[in-house]
Scaffold this active site. Structure first.
Site, PDB file in Angstrom:
ATOM      1  N   ASP A  27       0.883  -1.266   0.404  1.00 12.43           N
ATOM      2  CA  ASP A  27      -0.287  -0.127   0.040  1.00 12.43           C
ATOM      3  C   ASP A  27       1.089   1.399   0.077  1.00 12.43           C
ATOM      4  OD1 ASP A  27      -2.310   1.223   0.130  1.00 12.43           O
ATOM      5  OD2 ASP A  27      -3.223   1.181   2.208  1.00 12.43           O
ATOM      6  N   ASN A  75     -10.602  -3.482  -5.997  1.00 13.48           N
ATOM      7  CA  ASN A  75      -9.567  -1.511  -6.780  1.00 13.48           C
ATOM      8  C   ASN A  75     -10.764  -1.273  -8.691  1.00 13.48           C
ATOM      9  OD1 ASN A  75      -6.340  -2.784  -5.973  1.00 13.48           O
ATOM     10  ND2 ASN A  75      -7.698  -0.944  -5.601  1.00 13.48           N
TER      11      ASN A  75
HETATM   12  C1  FPP Z   1      -2.031   0.336  -3.707  1.00 16.11           C
HETATM   13  O1  FPP Z   1      -1.619   1.608  -3.149  1.00 16.11           O
HETATM   14  C2  FPP Z   1      -1.040  -0.362  -4.671  1.00 16.11           C
HETATM   15  C3  FPP Z   1      -2.090  -1.130  -5.367  1.00 16.11           C
HETATM   16  C4  FPP Z   1      -3.480  -1.157  -5.265  1.00 16.11           C
HETATM   17  C5  FPP Z   1      -1.596  -1.153  -6.929  1.00 16.11           C
HETATM   18  C6  FPP Z   1      -0.489  -2.341  -6.142  1.00 16.11           C
HETATM   19  C7  FPP Z   1       0.398  -2.195  -7.934  1.00 16.11           C
HETATM   20  C8  FPP Z   1       1.419  -2.443  -7.732  1.00 16.11           C
HETATM   21  C9  FPP Z   1       2.777  -2.093  -6.399  1.00 16.11           C
HETATM   22  C10 FPP Z   1       2.507  -2.729  -9.118  1.00 16.11           C
HETATM   23  C11 FPP Z   1       2.769  -3.588  -8.839  1.00 16.11           C
HETATM   24  C12 FPP Z   1       2.574  -4.786  -9.275  1.00 16.11           C
HETATM   25  C13 FPP Z   1       3.203  -6.124 -10.045  1.00 16.11           C
HETATM   26  C14 FPP Z   1       3.341  -7.190  -9.985  1.00 16.11           C
HETATM   27  C15 FPP Z   1       4.110  -6.232 -10.824  1.00 16.11           C
HETATM   28  P1  FPP Z   1      -2.982   2.851  -3.548  1.00 16.11           P
HETATM   29  O2  FPP Z   1      -2.648   2.995  -4.920  1.00 16.11           O
HETATM   30  O3  FPP Z   1      -3.924   2.257  -2.651  1.00 16.11           O
HETATM   31  O4  FPP Z   1      -2.012   3.301  -2.599  1.00 16.11           O
HETATM   32  P2  FPP Z   1      -2.532   4.816  -1.430  1.00 16.11           P
HETATM   33  O5  FPP Z   1      -3.092   4.284  -0.862  1.00 16.11           O
HETATM   34  O6  FPP Z   1      -1.130   5.487  -1.518  1.00 16.11           O
HETATM   35  O7  FPP Z   1      -3.335   5.862  -2.866  1.00 16.11           O
END
Ligand code: FPP
Length: 249
Positions: A27, A75
């Site tokens: 996250d 998501n």
């Molecule tokens: C949560 O952070 C993250 C995600 C929903 C996506 C996770 C994906 C990756 C780390 C990309 C790479 C993965 C692979 C397998 C290549 P958020 O966007 O919710 O962050 P925030 O809470 O700060 O908005």
């Protein structure tokens, strides 16, 4: 395992008693990008680079299974731009990393419902699973369009079909039955679940499987989560005592 890693994973049961299976809620990508005044997708790209570093650290820390939460069933509520950007990132990750993962002994699996994913991505997922199927050094499981409740619902549907077909006696159902129908049926339960970015929630991740997992909530945003942060968390796990509902011997 190196001497340094043995020291890191030395728990109450002696050296090398660190977690065998670590699950990670990655996250904080969005906030990492926003702090820099950049689009959220840039944070996801930086997050993807961290995946490589953390997976590579696993063998040295005695970790055989690592499961990462890449995209949840919730998501899809994000903007179309972010969703399609993430899907493109997953496609490119598989294309770019397939040969490295093969060479590094990583077996890749996916959990989650593939039905809603586009055909190109599904094809790449099948390809990398087949390509790495004989690897045994690290088991990397990527949760993509995954939700714990959705997984239990899909598993229950399959279980109910077996009951209706006379293949499963309802009286024989016990707490070991449902896990055989879950996406994770070939994996051990996670010993440790890590969530980065300071949020203390499980967000529908591995609900059944984490019944006795230890949790670590760390403040670092995922794109800043280095191997050193990972080693700190693993060392803390080594100092915990797991009782599984029992009492200290
Ligand atoms: C949560 O952070 C993250 C995600 C929903 C996506 C996770 C994906 C990756 C780390 C990309 C790479 C993965 C692979 C397998 C290549 P958020 O966007 O919710 O962050 P925030 O809470 O700060 O908005």
């Amino acid at each position: 395992m190196s001497e340094a890693a043995k020291a890191i994973t030395a728990g109450p049961d002696g050296p090398g008693t660190g977690p065998r299976h670590v699950a990670i809620i990655m996250d904080g990508n969005g906030r990492w990008a926003e702090k820099r005044g950049r689009p959220r997708l840039l944070g996801h790209r930086a997050g993807a680079r961290r995946v490589r570093e953390i997976v590579q650290a696993c063998p040295d820390l005695g970790i055989s299974f690592v499961t990462i939460f890449a995209f949840s069933t919730e998501n899809w509520k994000r903007t179309q731009e972010e969703v399609s950007g993430l899907m493109g990132l997953f496609r490119r990750y598989i294309e770019a990393e397939a040969q490295n993962l093969l060479a590094e002994g990583v077996r890749v699996r996916f959990i989650g419902d593939r039905v809603r994913l586009d055909a190109k991505l599904r094809g790449l997922m099948d390809m990398i699973e087949a390509l790495t199927a004989h690897n045994t050094r690290i088991n990397l499981t990527i949760a993509l369009n995954y939700g714990g409740r959705d997984e239990v619902a899909r598993a229950t549907k399959r279980l109910a079909r077996d009951v209706a077909a006379g293949k499963l006696d309802p009286e024989a159902i016990c707490d070991e039955t449902l896990p055989r129908y879950l996406d994770t049926h070939v994996l051990p339960d996670p010993d440790l679940v890590i969530r980065t970015s300071g949020e203390a929630r499980i967000s529908n991740f591995l609900l059944w499987q984490s019944a006795y997992s230890e949790y670590e909530f760390v403040d670092t945003l995922w794109p800043d989560f280095t191997r050193a942060h990972f080693e700190d968390v693993i060392a803390r796990y080594g100092r915990r005592e797991r009782r599984y509902g029992g009492v200290t011997a």
